[in-house]
Design a protein around this motif. Sequence first.
Motif, PDB file in Angstrom:
ATOM      1  N   ARG A  69     132.929   4.034  27.696  1.00  0.00           N
ATOM      2  CA  ARG A  69     132.592   2.776  26.950  1.00  0.00           C
ATOM      3  C   ARG A  69     133.503   1.708  27.887  1.00  0.00           C
ATOM      4  O   ARG A  69     134.483   2.247  28.875  1.00  0.00           O
ATOM      5  CB  ARG A  69     133.279   2.683  25.585  1.00  0.00           C
ATOM      6  CG  ARG A  69     134.539   3.335  25.365  1.00  0.00           C
ATOM      7  CD  ARG A  69     134.897   3.548  24.088  1.00  0.00           C
ATOM      8  NE  ARG A  69     134.375   4.372  23.261  1.00  0.00           N
ATOM      9  CZ  ARG A  69     134.377   5.776  23.036  1.00  0.00           C
ATOM     10  NH1 ARG A  69     135.724   6.017  23.493  1.00  0.00           N
ATOM     11  NH2 ARG A  69     133.697   6.574  22.410  1.00  0.00           N
ATOM     12  N   HIS A  70     133.224   0.548  27.585  1.00  0.00           N
ATOM     13  CA  HIS A  70     134.225  -0.286  28.232  1.00  0.00           C
ATOM     14  C   HIS A  70     134.886  -1.480  27.042  1.00  0.00           C
ATOM     15  O   HIS A  70     133.999  -1.491  26.298  1.00  0.00           O
ATOM     16  CB  HIS A  70     133.645  -1.330  29.321  1.00  0.00           C
ATOM     17  CG  HIS A  70     132.647  -2.556  28.904  1.00  0.00           C
ATOM     18  ND1 HIS A  70     131.295  -2.419  29.185  1.00  0.00           N
ATOM     19  CD2 HIS A  70     132.885  -3.510  28.295  1.00  0.00           C
ATOM     20  CE1 HIS A  70     130.829  -3.506  28.571  1.00  0.00           C
ATOM     21  NE2 HIS A  70     131.846  -4.130  28.115  1.00  0.00           N
ATOM     22  N   GLY A  71     135.600  -2.424  27.308  1.00  0.00           N
ATOM     23  CA  GLY A  71     136.171  -3.025  26.323  1.00  0.00           C
ATOM     24  C   GLY A  71     136.476  -4.363  26.952  1.00  0.00           C
ATOM     25  O   GLY A  71     136.267  -4.623  28.386  1.00  0.00           O
ATOM     26  N   ASN A 225     138.320  -7.398  22.166  1.00  0.00           N
ATOM     27  CA  ASN A 225     137.421  -8.145  21.315  1.00  0.00           C
ATOM     28  C   ASN A 225     135.958  -7.641  21.256  1.00  0.00           C
ATOM     29  O   ASN A 225     135.194  -7.926  20.186  1.00  0.00           O
ATOM     30  CB  ASN A 225     137.138  -9.691  21.762  1.00  0.00           C
ATOM     31  CG  ASN A 225     136.569  -9.654  23.176  1.00  0.00           C
ATOM     32  OD1 ASN A 225     135.431  -8.975  23.567  1.00  0.00           O
ATOM     33  ND2 ASN A 225     137.406 -10.414  24.250  1.00  0.00           N
ATOM     34  N   HIS A 226     135.678  -6.344  21.795  1.00  0.00           N
ATOM     35  CA  HIS A 226     134.594  -5.547  21.708  1.00  0.00           C
ATOM     36  C   HIS A 226     134.873  -4.527  22.411  1.00  0.00           C
ATOM     37  O   HIS A 226     135.743  -4.270  23.549  1.00  0.00           O
ATOM     38  CB  HIS A 226     133.283  -6.064  22.072  1.00  0.00           C
ATOM     39  CG  HIS A 226     133.162  -6.527  23.629  1.00  0.00           C
ATOM     40  ND1 HIS A 226     133.577  -7.471  24.083  1.00  0.00           N
ATOM     41  CD2 HIS A 226     132.488  -5.894  24.553  1.00  0.00           C
ATOM     42  CE1 HIS A 226     133.144  -7.525  25.638  1.00  0.00           C
ATOM     43  NE2 HIS A 226     132.508  -6.388  25.838  1.00  0.00           N
ATOM     44  N   LEU A 227     134.109  -3.366  22.159  1.00  0.00           N
ATOM     45  CA  LEU A 227     134.170  -1.813  22.629  1.00  0.00           C
ATOM     46  C   LEU A 227     132.615  -1.760  22.971  1.00  0.00           C
ATOM     47  O   LEU A 227     131.903  -2.142  22.127  1.00  0.00           O
ATOM     48  CB  LEU A 227     134.522  -0.974  22.133  1.00  0.00           C
ATOM     49  CG  LEU A 227     136.458  -0.864  22.243  1.00  0.00           C
ATOM     50  CD1 LEU A 227     136.828   0.460  21.392  1.00  0.00           C
ATOM     51  CD2 LEU A 227     136.911  -0.627  23.650  1.00  0.00           C
ATOM     52  N   THR A 228     132.270  -0.909  24.179  1.00  0.00           N
ATOM     53  CA  THR A 228     130.930  -0.802  24.239  1.00  0.00           C
ATOM     54  C   THR A 228     130.648   0.627  24.755  1.00  0.00           C
ATOM     55  O   THR A 228     131.019   1.076  25.688  1.00  0.00           O
ATOM     56  CB  THR A 228     130.591  -1.710  25.622  1.00  0.00           C
ATOM     57  OG1 THR A 228     130.919  -3.106  25.221  1.00  0.00           O
ATOM     58  CG2 THR A 228     129.062  -1.914  25.915  1.00  0.00           C
ATOM     59  N   PRO A 229     129.768   1.484  24.022  1.00  0.00           N
ATOM     60  CA  PRO A 229     129.225   2.525  24.304  1.00  0.00           C
ATOM     61  C   PRO A 229     128.200   2.332  25.250  1.00  0.00           C
ATOM     62  O   PRO A 229     127.363   1.461  25.281  1.00  0.00           O
ATOM     63  CB  PRO A 229     128.869   3.272  23.086  1.00  0.00           C
ATOM     64  CG  PRO A 229     128.486   2.076  22.123  1.00  0.00           C
ATOM     65  CD  PRO A 229     129.421   1.059  22.590  1.00  0.00           C
ATOM     66  N   ARG A 265     122.249  -3.199  31.755  1.00  0.00           N
ATOM     67  CA  ARG A 265     121.577  -3.995  30.584  1.00  0.00           C
ATOM     68  C   ARG A 265     122.711  -4.023  29.527  1.00  0.00           C
ATOM     69  O   ARG A 265     123.243  -2.982  29.429  1.00  0.00           O
ATOM     70  CB  ARG A 265     120.263  -3.518  30.622  1.00  0.00           C
ATOM     71  CG  ARG A 265     119.267  -3.338  31.519  1.00  0.00           C
ATOM     72  CD  ARG A 265     118.135  -2.883  31.220  1.00  0.00           C
ATOM     73  NE  ARG A 265     117.288  -3.896  30.348  1.00  0.00           N
ATOM     74  CZ  ARG A 265     116.282  -3.431  29.436  1.00  0.00           C
ATOM     75  NH1 ARG A 265     116.146  -2.248  29.278  1.00  0.00           N
ATOM     76  NH2 ARG A 265     115.705  -4.364  28.773  1.00  0.00           N
ATOM     77  N   GLN A 266     122.530  -4.934  28.834  1.00  0.00           N
ATOM     78  CA  GLN A 266     123.521  -5.297  27.645  1.00  0.00           C
ATOM     79  C   GLN A 266     123.091  -6.127  26.630  1.00  0.00           C
ATOM     80  O   GLN A 266     122.405  -7.149  26.743  1.00  0.00           O
ATOM     81  CB  GLN A 266     124.810  -6.088  28.132  1.00  0.00           C
ATOM     82  CG  GLN A 266     125.854  -5.360  29.166  1.00  0.00           C
ATOM     83  CD  GLN A 266     126.735  -6.328  30.100  1.00  0.00           C
ATOM     84  OE1 GLN A 266     126.250  -7.118  30.889  1.00  0.00           O
ATOM     85  NE2 GLN A 266     127.879  -6.126  29.759  1.00  0.00           N
ATOM     86  N   THR A 267     123.325  -5.663  25.533  1.00  0.00           N
ATOM     87  CA  THR A 267     123.147  -6.569  24.431  1.00  0.00           C
ATOM     88  C   THR A 267     124.454  -6.357  23.364  1.00  0.00           C
ATOM     89  O   THR A 267     125.164  -5.364  23.378  1.00  0.00           O
ATOM     90  CB  THR A 267     121.892  -6.180  23.779  1.00  0.00           C
ATOM     91  OG1 THR A 267     121.727  -7.032  22.412  1.00  0.00           O
ATOM     92  CG2 THR A 267     121.892  -4.722  23.012  1.00  0.00           C
ATOM     93  N   GLY A 293     130.656  -6.123  18.555  1.00  0.00           N
ATOM     94  CA  GLY A 293     130.097  -4.746  19.416  1.00  0.00           C
ATOM     95  C   GLY A 293     129.158  -4.890  20.206  1.00  0.00           C
ATOM     96  O   GLY A 293     128.386  -6.148  20.126  1.00  0.00           O
ATOM     97  N   GLU A 294     129.033  -4.089  21.418  1.00  0.00           N
ATOM     98  CA  GLU A 294     128.087  -4.403  22.391  1.00  0.00           C
ATOM     99  C   GLU A 294     127.568  -2.910  22.634  1.00  0.00           C
ATOM    100  O   GLU A 294     128.380  -2.066  22.508  1.00  0.00           O
ATOM    101  CB  GLU A 294     128.836  -5.079  23.510  1.00  0.00           C
ATOM    102  CG  GLU A 294     127.831  -5.346  24.572  1.00  0.00           C
ATOM    103  CD  GLU A 294     128.858  -5.771  25.887  1.00  0.00           C
ATOM    104  OE1 GLU A 294     129.967  -5.601  26.009  1.00  0.00           O
ATOM    105  OE2 GLU A 294     128.172  -6.235  27.073  1.00  0.00           O
ATOM    106  N   ILE A 295     126.334  -3.075  23.339  1.00  0.00           N
ATOM    107  CA  ILE A 295     125.929  -1.665  23.962  1.00  0.00           C
ATOM    108  C   ILE A 295     125.363  -1.892  25.397  1.00  0.00           C
ATOM    109  O   ILE A 295     124.994  -3.160  25.724  1.00  0.00           O
ATOM    110  CB  ILE A 295     124.793  -1.002  23.199  1.00  0.00           C
ATOM    111  CG1 ILE A 295     123.713  -2.032  22.784  1.00  0.00           C
ATOM    112  CG2 ILE A 295     125.378  -0.214  21.819  1.00  0.00           C
ATOM    113  CD1 ILE A 295     122.448  -1.318  22.468  1.00  0.00           C
TER     114      ILE A 295
HETATM  115 NI    NI Z   1     131.347  -6.080  27.424  1.00  0.00          NI
END
Ligand code: NI
Length: 470
Positions: A69-71, A225-229, A265-267, A293-295
């Motif tokens: 993940r990233h944040g 402010n978000h974490l992204t799997p 690619r991100q949403t 949240g993001e993926i």
């Molecule tokens: Ni992000």
Amino acid sequence: MPASGFVSPDAIRAQFSRAMSDMYKQEVPLYGTLLELVAATNEAVLAEQPAVAQALRRSGELQRLGAERHGAIRVGTAEELATVARLFAVMGMQPVGYYDLTPAGVPVHSTAFRAVHEASLQVSPFRVFTSLLRLELIANAELRDTAAQILARRQIFTPGALALIEQHETAGGLDPAQADEFVRQALETFRWHHEATVTSAQYRALHEQHRLVADVVAFKGPHINHLTPRSLDIDRIQQGMPAKGIVPKAVIEGPPPRRHPILLRQTSFKALQEQVAFTDQRSAEGSHTARFGEIEQRGAALTPAGRALYDRLLATSREALAGVPSEGNASDYMRLLGEHFSEFPDNLEHMHNQGLAWFRYRPTERGLAAAAGHGRTLDALVRDGHVVFEPIVYEDFLPVSAAGIFQSNLGDDAQNEYGQNANQAEFEAALGRAVIDEMSLYQATQQRSIEQCLQRFGLPAAPEAGSMPS
Ligand code: NI
Ligand code: OOG
């Protein structure tokens, strides 16, 4: 643990990434729901597509998939940025890349703190997209001064974290007890506090300037402010979100869907409205929207030539849309992307032979069996099927996509004009060091794989191959 008695920075990063995820799940329960959806989708993809599972296993990405993940954080001053860099260094994370967000009307510039060697990335690819507020771009001098004064008063690091950063710098590492304590203390910097540091009137003034200015200046610290799997099928998750009560942003940022994914690619789901207490209020009567949240779905890292092609095709797709992607034109946008990107080869041989992506090389069993006295160049080994290659995964970010993510959670009304205002030198002065050029990292990883490969065949190391083996 190495003989020194120090915990490896990679292990501290892995531990910190788990702790951040646990904290964020508690702070933003919808993120937990998103994680479940991503895990279920990844499992389904791996079961349906054994070739995908096999490729991930071979590249070592399968074992890191569930934890990947990233944040993102936003800091307010040069001093905060420099100290956060020292904090991330304890975990083996270095600033890679420079991102200017001003063309998108967001008054920040950014870098990504991450591990830089493929062996470390395999232990934990955790990355933090870190933005520095650019108060100098705010036209209102009075507000600028107030914001600077408020920021100068806050201390975003605990005394314990600062002491352990120093310990790491002077002793060269942390022992297991210190590492545990470091993770506990470091986490505090990124925690959400619903008590603001400003009055409701100050908040309104900052917010009127830009919601991002309020988000950075009005709180005790740079809350995550978000974490992204990482997902293996972002389109499926985008479609599956509403059924789980998650509202996705209008379009997936980045390249269109492909057989061989490239870059990123991100949403995301939209930021939540949260209750906050301003200093002139007794209870949480105010509200603030910041956290979401993001993926993401990651694909091949592109060479400078591949990246130039990507940038050109993205730009022409967006020009053809005549407007920013939104709910109203989402299907037009996806169609245009698909049309324009048909020019980008979706075939690993072509991507390889045209030097569009970075690759990791590996000997085949047949190749090793036939090796004696065989093969002079990498090219010949590849041609004979004695060596195969697979793309190196992209570990970084994309400025246009990042702008889309910022905008979707800042509200689409937050369009300001800052023009083109890149200033890498100023960012690096604040950071206290230069950022690392990401291309040099991919090139080094590719080169190491070539050398290891040639060594297996008893051949001398090839000269620097650049973006293409020759
Ligand atoms: Ni992000
Ligand atoms: C960072 C937005 C950029 C990404 O994945 O591109 C980002 C932010 O909102 O602070 O996280």
